[in-house]
Enzyme design. Structure first.
Site, PDB file in Angstrom:
ATOM      1  CG  HIS A  81     -70.198  17.803 -97.327  1.00  0.00           C
ATOM      2  ND1 HIS A  81     -70.957  18.739 -97.011  1.00  0.00           N
ATOM      3  CD2 HIS A  81     -69.857  17.629 -98.783  1.00  0.00           C
ATOM      4  CE1 HIS A  81     -71.353  19.279 -98.240  1.00  0.00           C
ATOM      5  NE2 HIS A  81     -70.509  18.854 -99.129  1.00  0.00           N
ATOM      6  CD  GLU A 136     -69.420  18.569 -91.789  1.00  0.00           C
ATOM      7  OE1 GLU A 136     -68.858  18.077 -92.607  1.00  0.00           O
ATOM      8  OE2 GLU A 136     -69.312  19.962 -91.630  1.00  0.00           O
ATOM      9  CB  CYS A 177     -72.980  22.613 -96.111  1.00  0.00           C
ATOM     10  SG  CYS A 177     -73.558  20.990 -96.108  1.00  0.00           S
ATOM     11  CD1 TRP A 219     -33.169  28.691-114.790  1.00  0.00           C
ATOM     12  CD2 TRP A 219     -34.089  29.008-112.664  1.00  0.00           C
ATOM     13  NE1 TRP A 219     -34.706  28.532-114.734  1.00  0.00           N
ATOM     14  CE2 TRP A 219     -35.030  28.601-113.509  1.00  0.00           C
ATOM     15  CE3 TRP A 219     -34.020  29.358-111.369  1.00  0.00           C
ATOM     16  CZ2 TRP A 219     -36.246  28.069-112.896  1.00  0.00           C
ATOM     17  CZ3 TRP A 219     -35.528  29.249-110.660  1.00  0.00           C
ATOM     18  CH2 TRP A 219     -36.347  28.479-111.440  1.00  0.00           C
ATOM     19  CB  THR A 261     -41.879  34.828-120.160  1.00  0.00           C
ATOM     20  OG1 THR A 261     -41.867  35.944-119.261  1.00  0.00           O
ATOM     21  CG2 THR A 261     -41.004  33.891-119.390  1.00  0.00           C
ATOM     22  CG  LEU A 274     -43.484  27.784-117.601  1.00  0.00           C
ATOM     23  CD1 LEU A 274     -44.505  28.668-118.133  1.00  0.00           C
ATOM     24  CD2 LEU A 274     -42.862  28.540-116.499  1.00  0.00           C
ATOM     25  CB  THR A 292     -44.098  43.171-119.185  1.00  0.00           C
ATOM     26  OG1 THR A 292     -42.949  43.487-119.651  1.00  0.00           O
ATOM     27  CG2 THR A 292     -45.138  44.134-119.830  1.00  0.00           C
ATOM     28  CG  LEU A 293     -48.483  38.592-116.932  1.00  0.00           C
ATOM     29  CD1 LEU A 293     -49.158  39.465-117.630  1.00  0.00           C
ATOM     30  CD2 LEU A 293     -48.236  37.264-117.587  1.00  0.00           C
TER      31      LEU A 293
END
Ligand code: AOF
Ligand code: ZN
Length: 343
Positions: free
Chosen positions: A53, A55, A79, A174, A200, A208, A278-279
């Site tokens: 971690h 620290e 922690c 687009w 889509t 994507l 829709t989504l």
């Protein structure tokens, strides 16, 4: 001194960022140990999941030093339990650090205030909540997963000035300009997964992937309850990995969005929903959108596919309201960023 607190916490947050994706699903954590006259004694950050971690790295090399006048700045509460490493709170106590300044508490149920309490019980002066908003924003994904059991969700839409995402005919274009497209590719590169719907994919056949800038391709998730996307869809044939999600479904045969998000692997801390109305509207209606990026192009369509298909809200009191809003011009388009839920 408040000014110093902000200076050093900013530094701790910068260090934390260096952990990047390598620490997922852990939070990004940085730590600076500062002496009584403002000299930096040690810096460290969590570099890798499973590794030491922040620290531990910051205090390495300070053994035997008198740290009673020193202050440790850490963006997340240290922690207090034995995980892959011993508790950082105990390490700070053993090192004899005089003061600990904390950005935000760790919602991990095994820590959650306990780390801070341990420090205080050992006589350490603790100042929590310094730059809390920035500290929480840095670990939005981790905090959302810890408190809600799902990733942080951003929804992106692009519409005409009169509120349509596509004209009546021909949807796979687009409507926003190049600069907005680049920006969206940047958004994809920042998240772990992009979510889209079968509609889509069938109508627009998007890839994507990240192409207009340098960056990693996110995992692509296609929500397709009826398994109707074709085998030659671009999301299946080019770019990085893709998963088709067809369940769990609700009573009406639609994907149960919350359950689907909760079922994602724990390394997925951030998702971007890039879908049709829709989504997108289903995510909004389920209260699952943390941030909305709405690009508005300076053109009028006079009709077409409306941006939102949400059930109409009869009165103003029922409107879905922003907690925060930010406006920015991107090329010729306007980007409105609405925060529905702060992490
Ligand atoms: C800290 N400093 O640098 C980090 C903390 O899997 P482990 O054993 O490394 O523990 C991960 C948990 O520890 C994580 O869920 C979060 O609660 C805390 N992360 N804490 O004091 C750090 N990375
Ligand atoms: Zn720790």
């Amino acid at each position: 001194m408040l000014h110093d607190d902000i200076h050093w916490m900013t530094h701790a947050i910068e260090l934390a960022r260096r952990g990047g994706r390598d620490v997922r699903p852990n939070p990004q954590v940085g730590c600076v140990v500062v002496g009584s006259v403002g000299e930096v004694l040690g810096v460290g950050w969590h570099q890798q999941f499973g590794g030491p971690h922040a620290e531990v790295n910051a205090l390495e090399g300070l053994t035997g030093m008198d740290l009673s006048q020193a202050t440790a700045y850490v963006n997340l509460e240290p922690c207090s339990y034995h995980g892959k490493t011993p508790p950082c709170a105990d390490l700070l106590i053993a090192a004899g650090v005089g003061t600990v300044v904390i950005g935000c508490l760790d919602p991990n149920p095994r820590v959650s205030g306990d780390g801070m309490q341990r420090l205080q019980q050992a006589g350490i002066a603790v100042r929590p909540g310094v730059m809390e908003v920035e500290a929480r924003a840095l670990n939005a994904g981790f905090l959302t997963r810890m408190t809600l059991g799902r990733p942080h969700v951003t929804l992106k839409l692009a519409q005409s000035l009169d509120g349509f995402v596509a004209p009546r005919a021909g949807s796979s274009q687009w409507i926003t300009g190049d600069a907005a497209r680049k920006r969206v590719h940047g958004m994809r590169a920042e998240v772990d997964a992009v979510i889209t719907g079968s509609g889509t994919v069938v109508e627009d056949d998007p890839s994507l992937t990240v192409r207009h800038i340098e960056g990693p391709n996110p995992l692509r998730l296609v929500f397709d309850a009826k398994r109707r996307i074709p085998a030659n869809a671009r999301v299946l044939t080019d770019g990085g990995p893709t998963q088709v999600v067809s369940g769990p479904v609700d009573a009406s045969g639609r994907i149960d969005l919350r359950a689907a998000l909760e079922g994602l692997p724990e390394e997925v801390l951030y998702v971007l929903v890039e879908s049709g109305p829709t989504l997108a509207s289903a995510f909004l209606a389920a209260g699952l959108v943390d941030t909305l990026h709405m690009f508005t192009a300076p053109l009028l369509l006079g009709g077409g596919k409306p941006s939102f298909l949400d059930p109409a809200r009869e009165t103003l009191e029922h409107a879905l309201r922003a907690k925060d809003v930010h406006y920015e011009q991107v090329g010729a388009d306007m980007l409105t960023t609405i925060v529905f839920r702060h992490p």
